[in-house]
Write a protein that holds these residues in place. Structure first.
Motif, PDB file in Angstrom:
ATOM      1  N   ALA A 132       0.851  -1.192   0.000  1.00  0.00           N
ATOM      2  CA  ALA A 132       0.000   0.000   0.000  1.00  0.00           C
ATOM      3  C   ALA A 132       0.883   1.237   0.000  1.00  0.00           C
ATOM      4  CB  ALA A 132      -0.928   0.002   1.213  1.00  0.00           C
ATOM      5  N   ARG A 133       0.778   2.030  -1.046  1.00  0.00           N
ATOM      6  CA  ARG A 133       1.566   3.261  -1.096  1.00  0.00           C
ATOM      7  C   ARG A 133       1.040   4.241  -0.055  1.00  0.00           C
ATOM      8  NH1 ARG A 133       3.533   6.475  -6.558  1.00  0.00           N
ATOM      9  NH2 ARG A 133       4.384   8.321  -5.526  1.00  0.00           N
ATOM     10  N   TRP A 134       1.946   4.809   0.717  1.00  0.00           N
ATOM     11  CA  TRP A 134       1.585   5.623   1.871  1.00  0.00           C
ATOM     12  C   TRP A 134       1.662   7.104   1.528  1.00  0.00           C
ATOM     13  CZ3 TRP A 134      -1.126   6.613   5.725  1.00  0.00           C
ATOM     14  CH2 TRP A 134      -0.716   7.317   6.861  1.00  0.00           C
ATOM     15  N   TYR A 135       0.524   7.759   1.726  1.00  0.00           N
ATOM     16  CA  TYR A 135       0.402   9.197   1.497  1.00  0.00           C
ATOM     17  C   TYR A 135      -0.008   9.878   2.806  1.00  0.00           C
ATOM     18  CZ  TYR A 135       0.422   8.485  -3.610  1.00  0.00           C
ATOM     19  OH  TYR A 135       0.751   8.165  -4.901  1.00  0.00           O
ATOM     20  N   PRO A 136       0.937  10.162   3.683  1.00  0.00           N
ATOM     21  CA  PRO A 136       0.570  10.843   4.936  1.00  0.00           C
ATOM     22  C   PRO A 136       0.260  12.316   4.682  1.00  0.00           C
ATOM     23  CG  PRO A 136       2.952  10.574   4.804  1.00  0.00           C
ATOM     24  CD  PRO A 136       2.385   9.874   3.595  1.00  0.00           C
ATOM     25  N   CYS A 167      -5.241  10.337  -3.980  1.00  0.00           N
ATOM     26  CA  CYS A 167      -4.566  10.343  -2.683  1.00  0.00           C
ATOM     27  C   CYS A 167      -3.902  11.695  -2.422  1.00  0.00           C
ATOM     28  CB  CYS A 167      -3.533   9.225  -2.622  1.00  0.00           C
ATOM     29  SG  CYS A 167      -4.237   7.561  -2.766  1.00  0.00           S
ATOM     30  N   THR A 168      -3.255  12.236  -3.444  1.00  0.00           N
ATOM     31  CA  THR A 168      -2.637  13.554  -3.320  1.00  0.00           C
ATOM     32  C   THR A 168      -3.688  14.618  -3.025  1.00  0.00           C
ATOM     33  OG1 THR A 168      -0.882  12.894  -4.859  1.00  0.00           O
ATOM     34  CG2 THR A 168      -1.182  15.246  -4.476  1.00  0.00           C
ATOM     35  N   LYS A 172      -4.451  17.145   0.625  1.00  0.00           N
ATOM     36  CA  LYS A 172      -4.687  18.597   0.739  1.00  0.00           C
ATOM     37  C   LYS A 172      -5.802  18.911   1.725  1.00  0.00           C
ATOM     38  CE  LYS A 172      -3.179  19.494  -4.029  1.00  0.00           C
ATOM     39  NZ  LYS A 172      -1.896  20.122  -3.661  1.00  0.00           N
ATOM     40  N   PHE A 173      -6.676  17.921   1.968  1.00  0.00           N
ATOM     41  CA  PHE A 173      -7.759  18.091   2.931  1.00  0.00           C
ATOM     42  C   PHE A 173      -7.337  17.679   4.338  1.00  0.00           C
ATOM     43  CE2 PHE A 173     -10.604  16.655  -0.828  1.00  0.00           C
ATOM     44  CZ  PHE A 173     -10.454  17.888  -1.444  1.00  0.00           C
ATOM     45  N   GLY A 174      -6.082  17.259   4.497  1.00  0.00           N
ATOM     46  CA  GLY A 174      -5.630  16.779   5.791  1.00  0.00           C
ATOM     47  C   GLY A 174      -5.977  15.329   6.047  1.00  0.00           C
ATOM     48  N   ILE A 175      -6.256  14.584   4.978  1.00  0.00           N
ATOM     49  CA  ILE A 175      -6.631  13.171   5.081  1.00  0.00           C
ATOM     50  C   ILE A 175      -5.496  12.321   4.519  1.00  0.00           C
ATOM     51  CG2 ILE A 175      -8.302  11.412   4.390  1.00  0.00           C
ATOM     52  CD1 ILE A 175     -10.277  13.805   3.936  1.00  0.00           C
ATOM     53  N   SER A 176      -4.945  11.458   5.342  1.00  0.00           N
ATOM     54  CA  SER A 176      -3.892  10.557   4.888  1.00  0.00           C
ATOM     55  C   SER A 176      -4.511   9.403   4.095  1.00  0.00           C
ATOM     56  CB  SER A 176      -3.100  10.016   6.074  1.00  0.00           C
ATOM     57  OG  SER A 176      -2.450  11.067   6.765  1.00  0.00           O
ATOM     58  N   CYS A 177      -3.695   8.773   3.248  1.00  0.00           N
ATOM     59  CA  CYS A 177      -4.213   7.711   2.378  1.00  0.00           C
ATOM     60  C   CYS A 177      -3.252   6.537   2.275  1.00  0.00           C
ATOM     61  CB  CYS A 177      -4.454   8.238   0.957  1.00  0.00           C
ATOM     62  SG  CYS A 177      -5.791   9.431   0.821  1.00  0.00           S
ATOM     63  N   LEU A 178      -3.830   5.368   2.222  1.00  0.00           N
ATOM     64  CA  LEU A 178      -3.120   4.162   1.803  1.00  0.00           C
ATOM     65  C   LEU A 178      -3.736   3.719   0.487  1.00  0.00           C
ATOM     66  CD1 LEU A 178      -2.783   2.154   5.140  1.00  0.00           C
ATOM     67  CD2 LEU A 178      -0.889   3.025   3.753  1.00  0.00           C
ATOM     68  N   ARG A 179      -2.946   3.798  -0.585  1.00  0.00           N
ATOM     69  CA  ARG A 179      -3.426   3.342  -1.891  1.00  0.00           C
ATOM     70  C   ARG A 179      -3.069   1.856  -1.983  1.00  0.00           C
ATOM     71  NH1 ARG A 179      -2.176   0.363  -6.451  1.00  0.00           N
ATOM     72  NH2 ARG A 179      -2.995   1.309  -8.337  1.00  0.00           N
TER      73      ARG A 179
END
Length: 388
Positions: A132-136, A167-168, A172-179
């Protein structure tokens, strides 16, 4: 007149997109009982009846089927991103070669991935290491509210860059993502495959197992996020990813935000009628199966089987469907909405004036992105206010 011309043009464009890949393979029917240990009836029954009973058992004991033990080997790894294409079109292969060249030349920065061993094991070691690509989200974007995160699951046969832009955007909304890479996709794809065929195929048991693994992987990702201090969670799934996301949300009350980008009630109906699964239907027809039988054979991974369970906990839900969808026929998406009404599920519906594959084309991908992005932003904003 104009509407008829537009519809004809859209159907033609959609059909062209679903037929441009020439590496779809018709594989013969396999029951795959060995993939469903503990859920199969005695082999005194005919294979068809035995598999139908197995699906009924999966639904009756779904908490067990989609249950798991939290992984103990969560780790973050940095590596250069790769495309992992599933088609053999020259432009895609050239893009893949360019990414590899840039990585070797030091022109690409490494990115971070969450890795762990899936609680559901298969005969394919590469598939069993979840990716899972991590987008903190930036710390300043998260300040003053609960830590929030989305699990993002792209469509069947997606390459490793699909949905990264979402995810990017969420960052911007302050929401981290696991793709999350689905089972048998990109780096998890067995070397013997060009496409992610083992996720959905004429091997019934393996297809059911792939869904089981995907759902468990989603839930395991939430476990890791909780360990990092995250408190509020959502899932976004497109097409097959939408099915996985729905079933995960039905079995995990921690998921409070659900964005379903193309949706259907019955897995088997999509396989039977969809343009992108014609090769799988061909295998079933060769074996003498009917659409109604195929629906029963995939009952255990059909959102319709878990509608009441999904409705049992409060969620914010978006359903996006397309008027000219030839893969998830519009009638199936409308059936989702009908059942959401029946079970009093709080949802928003958005309609795209395109098809399944054309959703990824200009300008429709931007409209879709607006629907998904605005919904996720507003939903998490409301969740944050509830806890303020």
């Amino acid at each position: 007149m104009l509407s008829q011309l537009y519809a004809k043009w859209m159907v033609s464009w959609e059909t062209a997109l679903t037929t441009r890949d020439t590496n779809r393979i018709v594989r013969p029917l396999e029951w795959g009982f060995d993939w469903l240990s503990g859920f199969t009836a005695p082999d005194t029954k005919a294979d068809l009846d035995r598999m139908i009973v197995a699906n009924q058992e999966i639904v009756a004991r779904s908490d067990q089927f989609f249950g798991y033990e939290t992984p103990i080997d969560f780790r973050l790894e940095d590596r250069h991103p790769q495309l992992f294409p599933t088609n053999i079109r020259p432009e895609t292969l050239a893009q893949d070669a360019d990414f590899k060249r840039r990585a070797e030349a030091g022109e690409l920065d490494p990115v971070t991935f969450l890795r762990f061993t899936s609680p559901v094991t298969t005969p394919y070691p590469e598939n069993d290491v979840v990716n899972a690509r991590w987008y903190p989200a930036p710390a300043e974007k998260q300040a003053g509210k609960p830590k929030q995160a989305m699990i993002v699951m792209p469509q069947w046969n997606a390459d490793a860059f699909s949905h990264n832009a979402l995810c990017t955007l969420f960052n911007k909304f302050g929401i981290s993502c696991l793709r999350l890479s689905k089972p048998y996709h990109d780096i998890r794809r067995p070397a013997e495959l060009e496409r992610s065929d083992y996720a959905v195929s004429a091997n019934i048991g393996r297809t059911l197992s792939a869904c089981r693994q995907a759902v468990v992987d989603i839930r395991s990702c939430i476990d890791w996020l909780e360990q990092q201090g995250y408190e509020q969670f959502g899932v976004l799934g497109t097409s097959l990813g939408s099915c996985y996301a729905f079933i995960a949300a039905a079995h995990d009350p921690r998921i409070e935000v659900c964005a379903f980008n193309h949706a259907s009630t019955w897995f088997g109906d999509v396989v039977w009628t969809g343009q992108s699964t014609r090769h799988i239907r061909a295998a079933f027809e060769q074996a003498g199966l009917t659409q109604q039988q195929v629906r029963q054979l995939f009952l255990g991974v059909s959102p319709m089987a878990f509608m009441e369970k999904f409705a049992a906990t409060s969620k914010r839900v978006l359903v996006v469907h397309a008027t000219y969808d030839l893969t998830f026929l519009q009638e199936f998406s409308l059936d989702v909405l009908k059942n959401f009404e029946k079970y009093h599920i709080d949802y928003i519906s958005k309609v795209l004036p395109c098809g399944h594959y054309t959703t990824g084309e200009t300008p429709y991908k931007y409209i879709d992105g607006w629907y998904l992005g605005s919904f996720v932003y507003q939903s998490f904003k409301k969740l944050a206010l509830q806890t303020a």
